[in-house]
Scaffold this motif. Structure first.
Motif, mmCIF file in Angstrom:
data_model
loop_
_atom_site.group_PDB
_atom_site.id
_atom_site.type_symbol
_atom_site.label_atom_id
_atom_site.label_comp_id
_atom_site.label_asym_id
_atom_site.label_seq_id
_atom_site.Cartn_x
_atom_site.Cartn_y
_atom_site.Cartn_z
ATOM 1 N N UNK A 35 0.836 -1.181 -0.163
ATOM 2 C CA UNK A 35 -0.018 0.172 -0.127
ATOM 3 C C UNK A 35 0.717 1.257 -0.101
ATOM 4 N N UNK A 36 2.080 1.406 0.598
ATOM 5 C CA UNK A 36 2.733 2.639 1.006
ATOM 6 C C UNK A 36 3.129 3.005 -0.672
ATOM 7 N N UNK A 37 3.420 1.962 -1.427
ATOM 8 C CA UNK A 37 4.118 2.462 -2.701
ATOM 9 C C UNK A 37 2.944 2.772 -3.834
ATOM 10 N N UNK A 38 1.741 2.075 -3.669
ATOM 11 C CA UNK A 38 0.677 2.515 -4.408
ATOM 12 C C UNK A 38 0.052 3.834 -3.992
ATOM 13 N N UNK A 39 0.216 4.186 -2.869
ATOM 14 C CA UNK A 39 -0.408 5.678 -2.358
ATOM 15 C C UNK A 39 0.506 6.439 -2.950
ATOM 16 N N UNK A 40 1.901 6.295 -2.925
ATOM 17 C CA UNK A 40 2.904 7.189 -3.472
ATOM 18 C C UNK A 40 2.700 7.352 -5.128
ATOM 19 N N UNK A 41 2.793 6.265 -5.782
ATOM 20 C CA UNK A 41 3.136 6.292 -7.271
ATOM 21 C C UNK A 41 1.643 6.193 -8.070
ATOM 22 N N UNK A 42 0.541 5.687 -7.520
ATOM 23 C CA UNK A 42 -0.687 5.611 -7.890
ATOM 24 C C UNK A 42 -1.888 5.747 -6.898
ATOM 25 N N UNK A 43 -1.911 7.132 -6.248
ATOM 26 C CA UNK A 43 -3.001 7.004 -5.100
ATOM 27 C C UNK A 43 -4.431 6.984 -5.631
ATOM 28 N N UNK A 44 -4.596 7.171 -6.938
ATOM 29 C CA UNK A 44 -5.968 6.926 -7.464
ATOM 30 C C UNK A 44 -6.463 5.420 -7.528
ATOM 31 N N UNK A 45 -5.909 4.494 -7.365
ATOM 32 C CA UNK A 45 -5.958 3.099 -7.316
ATOM 33 C C UNK A 45 -6.416 2.662 -5.965
ATOM 34 N N UNK A 46 -6.237 3.319 -5.002
ATOM 35 C CA UNK A 46 -6.417 3.075 -3.671
ATOM 36 C C UNK A 46 -7.990 3.164 -3.164
ATOM 37 N N UNK A 47 -8.540 2.223 -2.553
ATOM 38 C CA UNK A 47 -8.194 1.078 -1.770
ATOM 39 C C UNK A 47 -8.597 -0.313 -2.550
ATOM 40 N N UNK A 48 -9.142 -0.053 -3.727
ATOM 41 C CA UNK A 48 -9.954 -1.216 -4.143
ATOM 42 C C UNK A 48 -8.826 -2.245 -4.767
ATOM 43 N N UNK A 49 -8.015 -1.754 -5.389
ATOM 44 C CA UNK A 49 -6.905 -2.714 -6.230
ATOM 45 C C UNK A 49 -6.137 -3.331 -5.317
ATOM 46 N N UNK A 50 -5.805 -2.807 -4.063
ATOM 47 C CA UNK A 50 -5.328 -3.752 -2.976
ATOM 48 C C UNK A 50 -6.279 -4.878 -2.456
ATOM 49 N N UNK A 51 -7.514 -4.234 -2.123
ATOM 50 C CA UNK A 51 -8.584 -5.052 -1.772
ATOM 51 C C UNK A 51 -8.642 -6.399 -2.679
ATOM 52 N N UNK A 52 -8.632 -6.229 -3.936
ATOM 53 C CA UNK A 52 -8.672 -7.449 -5.021
ATOM 54 C C UNK A 52 -7.679 -8.338 -4.688
ATOM 55 N N UNK A 53 -6.396 -7.794 -4.192
ATOM 56 C CA UNK A 53 -5.210 -8.685 -3.974
ATOM 57 C C UNK A 53 -5.456 -9.410 -2.768
ATOM 58 N N UNK A 54 -6.067 -8.468 -1.872
ATOM 59 C CA UNK A 54 -6.238 -9.118 -0.318
ATOM 60 C C UNK A 54 -7.304 -10.308 -0.520
#
Length: 242
Positions: A35-54
């Motif tokens: 999540x730290x890398x996603x919020x830095x590089x592509x914050x627009x993809x949080x949080x649903x993209x990580x929830x798919x992986x989760x």
């Protein structure tokens, strides 16, 4: 809009693979690491993209590993998470990406501190429900919901802890994605990014099998904690300074 060959998306996929490796080893960690890398590089993809992986990773864990599950405490935690998930959905729909990024950074630091400091939390109905309630907010708004329930289960055998957490993640991710979709806070780009990272999730899970048997568990855990501290401080600094 994301592209299948976007180097940033593919680079984040490698980070997701590392997170999947960590979670497959100790029971949680894919969002804490990624999540730290996603919020830095592509914050627009949080949080649903990580929830798919989760969601995908614990399905793999249950399909390929032990399924010794503590059903009663799991029910208490899932029930509490279900009751509080709407609050997490509201936070995502009403707050900025910078606020979510700051929340991610703070939650990771809290996780690290809780992992280092010896907190003797016993498995009871109250502790399970409390962990589930916290996860209902943090897991939905920032995709980080596992560490709190993991602390409650920390005295359980590793296989039982991992299996119980896996079911908790599946239930929690399903609630969060469903709630975000109903609120219009889950975009197709977020879902597509999560789907793009599924092969990386599988890769991290497969690598974890043989590798975790050769690496000292304490060394891996310490390395992850250091890695998370650096990442979270970077996220918090970026959010406050920019």
């Amino acid at each position: 809009m994301i592209e299948w060959v976007d180097p940033v998306i593919l680079g984040l996929g490698l980070v997701v693979a590392v997170g999947a490796f960590v979670q497959s080893s100790i029971g949680f960690g894919i969002a804490v690491v990624s999540a730290p890398f996603v919020v830095v590089l592509r914050p627009d993809l949080m949080p649903t993209s990580m929830l798919v992986c989760a969601f995908v990773l614990p399905v793999l864990q249950l399909a390929s590993g032990p399924r010794e599950i503590l059903w009663r405490p799991l029910g208490w935690a899932v029930g509490a998470r279900l009751a509080v998930t709407p609050l997490g959905v509201w936070l995502v729909a009403s707050t900025s990406t910078d606020a979510i990024a700051l929340a991610v950074g703070i939650l990771i630091l809290v996780t690290v501190i809780a992992s280092v400091v010896v907190v003797d939390i016993r498995l009871t109905r109250g502790s399970a429900m409390g962990a589930g309630a916290i996860s209902g907010v943090s897991g939905t708004a920032a995709s980080i919901g596992g560490p709190f329930f993991a602390l409650v289960l920390r005295h359980e055998p590793p296989d039982r802890l991992r299996a119980t957490l896996a079911v908790f993640f599946i239930a929690g991710s399903t609630m969060a994605i469903g709630g975000l979709a109903l609120a219009g806070a889950a975009t197709w780009d977020q879902l597509l990014a999560g789907a793009t990272w599924i092969p990386f999730v599988v890769l991290g899970h497969l690598v974890a099998g043989p590798v975790r048997r050769r690496l000292p568990a304490t060394a891996v855990r310490r390395g992850v904690l250091v890695f998370c501290v650096v990442a979270s401080v970077g996220v918090i600094g970026r959010t406050l300074l920019l």
